[in-house]
Write an enzyme that holds these catalytic residues in place. Structure first.
Site, mmCIF file in Angstrom:
data_model
loop_
_atom_site.group_PDB
_atom_site.id
_atom_site.type_symbol
_atom_site.label_atom_id
_atom_site.label_comp_id
_atom_site.label_asym_id
_atom_site.label_seq_id
_atom_site.Cartn_x
_atom_site.Cartn_y
_atom_site.Cartn_z
ATOM 1 C CG HIS A 138 34.408 55.510 39.664
ATOM 2 N ND1 HIS A 138 32.949 55.698 39.423
ATOM 3 C CD2 HIS A 138 34.380 56.446 40.781
ATOM 4 C CE1 HIS A 138 32.770 56.067 41.077
ATOM 5 N NE2 HIS A 138 33.260 56.857 41.477
ATOM 6 C CG ASP A 175 40.290 60.379 44.760
ATOM 7 O OD1 ASP A 175 39.853 61.267 45.468
ATOM 8 O OD2 ASP A 175 39.971 59.244 44.185
HETATM 9 N N1 CMC Z 1 44.582 51.229 36.477
HETATM 10 C C1 CMC Z 1 45.518 49.851 36.106
HETATM 11 N N2 CMC Z 1 43.849 48.598 35.582
HETATM 12 C C2 CMC Z 1 42.515 49.457 36.175
HETATM 13 C C3 CMC Z 1 43.183 50.814 37.050
HETATM 14 C C4 CMC Z 1 43.766 50.908 37.218
HETATM 15 N N3 CMC Z 1 43.199 52.115 37.672
HETATM 16 N N4 CMC Z 1 41.511 50.225 37.538
HETATM 17 C C5 CMC Z 1 40.594 48.891 36.859
HETATM 18 N N5 CMC Z 1 41.359 48.818 36.022
HETATM 19 C C6 CMC Z 1 41.135 47.665 34.932
HETATM 20 C C7 CMC Z 1 41.258 45.980 35.819
HETATM 21 O O1 CMC Z 1 42.703 45.569 36.230
HETATM 22 C C8 CMC Z 1 40.204 45.365 34.554
HETATM 23 O O2 CMC Z 1 41.052 44.935 33.952
HETATM 24 P P1 CMC Z 1 40.239 43.095 33.090
HETATM 25 O O3 CMC Z 1 39.469 43.240 32.650
HETATM 26 O O4 CMC Z 1 41.530 43.288 32.154
HETATM 27 O O5 CMC Z 1 40.611 42.427 34.208
HETATM 28 C C9 CMC Z 1 39.345 46.664 34.544
HETATM 29 O O6 CMC Z 1 40.246 47.514 34.371
HETATM 30 C C10 CMC Z 1 38.547 46.634 35.363
HETATM 31 O O7 CMC Z 1 38.947 47.370 36.386
HETATM 32 P P2 CMC Z 1 37.697 46.710 38.222
HETATM 33 O O8 CMC Z 1 38.964 46.147 38.757
HETATM 34 O O9 CMC Z 1 37.194 45.889 37.198
HETATM 35 O O10 CMC Z 1 37.083 47.657 37.792
HETATM 36 P P3 CMC Z 1 35.911 48.763 38.577
HETATM 37 O O11 CMC Z 1 34.997 48.810 39.017
HETATM 38 O O12 CMC Z 1 35.879 46.839 40.604
HETATM 39 O O13 CMC Z 1 37.617 49.246 39.958
HETATM 40 C C11 CMC Z 1 38.138 51.035 41.402
HETATM 41 C C12 CMC Z 1 37.055 50.263 40.280
HETATM 42 C C13 CMC Z 1 37.950 52.342 41.017
HETATM 43 C C14 CMC Z 1 37.929 50.523 42.145
HETATM 44 C C15 CMC Z 1 39.774 51.164 39.919
HETATM 45 O O14 CMC Z 1 39.317 51.541 39.019
HETATM 46 C C16 CMC Z 1 40.948 51.406 40.882
HETATM 47 O O15 CMC Z 1 41.885 50.369 41.582
HETATM 48 N N6 CMC Z 1 41.155 52.385 40.772
HETATM 49 C C17 CMC Z 1 42.261 53.147 41.128
HETATM 50 C C18 CMC Z 1 42.286 54.036 42.907
HETATM 51 C C19 CMC Z 1 41.375 54.684 42.548
HETATM 52 O O16 CMC Z 1 41.471 56.316 41.919
HETATM 53 N N7 CMC Z 1 40.413 54.802 43.655
HETATM 54 C C20 CMC Z 1 39.121 55.860 43.437
HETATM 55 C C21 CMC Z 1 37.418 56.175 42.902
HETATM 56 S S1 CMC Z 1 37.186 57.233 42.814
HETATM 57 C C22 CMC Z 1 36.934 58.251 44.157
HETATM 58 C C23 CMC Z 1 35.552 57.483 45.208
HETATM 59 O O17 CMC Z 1 34.406 57.218 44.782
HETATM 60 O O18 CMC Z 1 35.973 56.009 46.481
#
Ligand code: CMC
Length: 437
Positions: free
Chosen positions: A313, A371
């Site tokens: 998240h 989710d």
């Molecule tokens: N699976 C694998 N790796 C992940 C995931 C994941 N679900 N989420 C984050 N990471 C990794 C990412 O690759 C990064 O790694 P590194 O530091 O080595 O580059 C690190 O964790 C930090 O992630 P980020 O991309 O900077 O995190 P973010 O804040 O940009 O993304 C997110 C948040 C929710 C988009 C992401 O965690 C994600 O894509 N999760 C899966 C989709 C999901 O479940 N979304 C629902 C969110 S809750 C409902 C809502 O509020 O809409």
């Protein structure tokens, strides 16, 4: 305290090249980190701030929702999400978000009456649905029909009129479940069910989705309670992508129906509201527990686009408090429905267990989000996966419209207009088509 009184602290920024310093006011809220007010920085220094994806920028002041991502806290107008889901109903939470306080019994009765008054949609909207293919994604239909409400309710489009703003908010809250249920019925080729105002909000929604004219429908109290809880859990989540979209659309004084349609479009993406659908699809793709390690390796591989859906998240870096409540609800619903050893739930729990022990997920503070469990409950209730994000939109409408109302009522409202760092070509002469390579 007014903003002026609070602005006694300053943050000084120094340009290393010129040695010039700029004194920027610090503004404090009631909870959470203070912010540095950079509104005058450009005029003083000629520099903008750069913050793609707005990970470090406060875009507005808001009194609605507070999240402490490190501690896993979610408050609506000061009340914890755990207490609200345990003790309140969705309509009480709607009143809380829209008006600032939990309603007393008279206020709740009046509010409920007002919402029920608007549950039907203009009959002409039935024909609007027929323009869509039966196999259209329900979110595609929702983007269209919610936006189309502006073409039906001209008498509540004047955003400068307080009463019209309120009626639009009531209409949206009342009609969004009706439209969502119609979308589902249209997809499966069953007749639309008119709303029943003798039922509560969640019961009526389940009735419009699962009732048929040929049979009497009796709402199941356990399922209705779980539905109501899912609505509360998704009601608002401060300045996420869809809410920011609603605010930005509304900052140009667009009408509220158009703004909510914009929010629905933003919610659709798999990184946001589309994740609940993606979780179930992922569990089906994984298929069995022995395949979990293979998929975890893929999730960790930066060259593989696969991510563990339902994990991580932008704000919660400890745990998502909504996920804990849903985990509990999930077991209650499955028990009520007599679902024993639901393979996807078992797979989900095993996936959660293994991922939470894996250093990659532990180090990055990646925990199950709301989710991760909602899809399993909704599926057990009988909703197809492509309806999950629609249910999220039904619940989030109150958050969107409350945030929109708060913004429009702000005396200093100005159209939103982010800046950019231009990295394209510098000025160059036009090349005639015959001379282009
Ligand atoms: N699976 C694998 N790796 C992940 C995931 C994941 N679900 N989420 C984050 N990471 C990794 C990412 O690759 C990064 O790694 P590194 O530091 O080595 O580059 C690190 O964790 C930090 O992630 P980020 O991309 O900077 O995190 P973010 O804040 O940009 O993304 C997110 C948040 C929710 C988009 C992401 O965690 C994600 O894509 N999760 C899966 C989709 C999901 O479940 N979304 C629902 C969110 S809750 C409902 C809502 O509020 O809409």
């Amino acid at each position: 305290m007014t903003e002026k009184e609070i602005e006694k602290k300053y943050f000084t920024l120094t340009n290393d090249e010129t040695g010039e310093s700029y004194k920027l006011p610090v503004i404090e809220g009631t909870l959470g980190p203070s912010v540095i007010d950079v509104r005058k920085l450009y005029a003083q220094s000629g520099y903008f701030t750069f913050d793609p994806s707005f990970t470090s920028t406060g875009s507005c002041k808001s009194r609605l929702t507070f999240i402490d991502g490190e501690k896993g806290i979610l408050l609506h107008r000061g009340y914890t999400i755990e207490e609200l889901t345990e003790k309140s109903s969705f309509l009480e939470v709607c009143h809380l978000l829209l008006y600032g306080d939990l309603p007393n019994q008279n206020e709740l009765d009046e509010f409920t009456k007002n919402i029920k008054y608007h549950t039907m949609v203009n009959e002409q909207i039935n024909y609007f649905f027929r323009g869509f293919r039966r196999d259209a994604h329900p979110m595609a239909i929702m983007c269209g029909v919610v936006g189309a409400l502006s073409a039906f309710y001209h008498d509540s489009l004047d955003i400068y009129d307080k009463r019209q703003r309120e009626i639009s908010a009531h209409r949206l809250l009342a009609k969004i479940p009706t439209l969502a249920a119609m979308t589902y019925k249209y997809n499966i080729g069953q007749p639309f069910m008119y709303p029943r105002n003798d039922l509560n909000y969640a019961e009526n929604f389940l009735y419009m989705c699962f009732g048929v004219p040929a049979e009497e429908y009796k709402p199941n109290p356990v399922l209705a309670k779980a539905m109501d809880r899912i609505f509360i859990l998704h009601a608002d989540h401060e300045q996420n992508a869809s809410t920011s979209t609603v605010r930005l659309a509304g900052s140009s004084y667009a009408n509220p129906f158009a703004c909510i349609a914009a929010g629905i479009a933003s919610l659709w993406g798999p990184s946001h509201g589309g994740a609940n659908q993606a979780v179930l699809e992922m569990l089906s793709e994984i298929g069995s527990k022995d395949k979990i390690p293979e998929f975890l390796e893929r999730a960790k591989d930066k060259n593989d686009p696969f991510r563990l859906m339902g994990f991580g998240h932008r704000v919660y870096k400890n745990y998502d408090p909504r996920a804990g409540v849903l985990r509990e609800s999930c077991h209650e619903v499955l028990e009520e429905l007599g679902v024993k050893n639901e393979p996807r739930l078992e797979l989900a729990m095993e996936l959660e267990r293994i991922a939470l022990e894996d250093p990659y997920f532990v180090e990055r503070k990646l925990f199950p989000n709301v989710d991760f469990y909602s899809g399993i409950i909704l599926n057990a209730m009988g909703f197809p996966t492509n309806m999950f994000t629609v249910l999220f939109a039904v619940a989030r409408t109150v958050g969107w419209i409350s945030q929109w109302k708060e913004m429009v009522e702000e005396p200093t409202l100005r159209i939103g207009r982010p800046r950019q760092l231009y990295t394209g070509p510098t000025k160059r002469p036009y090349v005639d088509i015959n001379e282009r390579k």
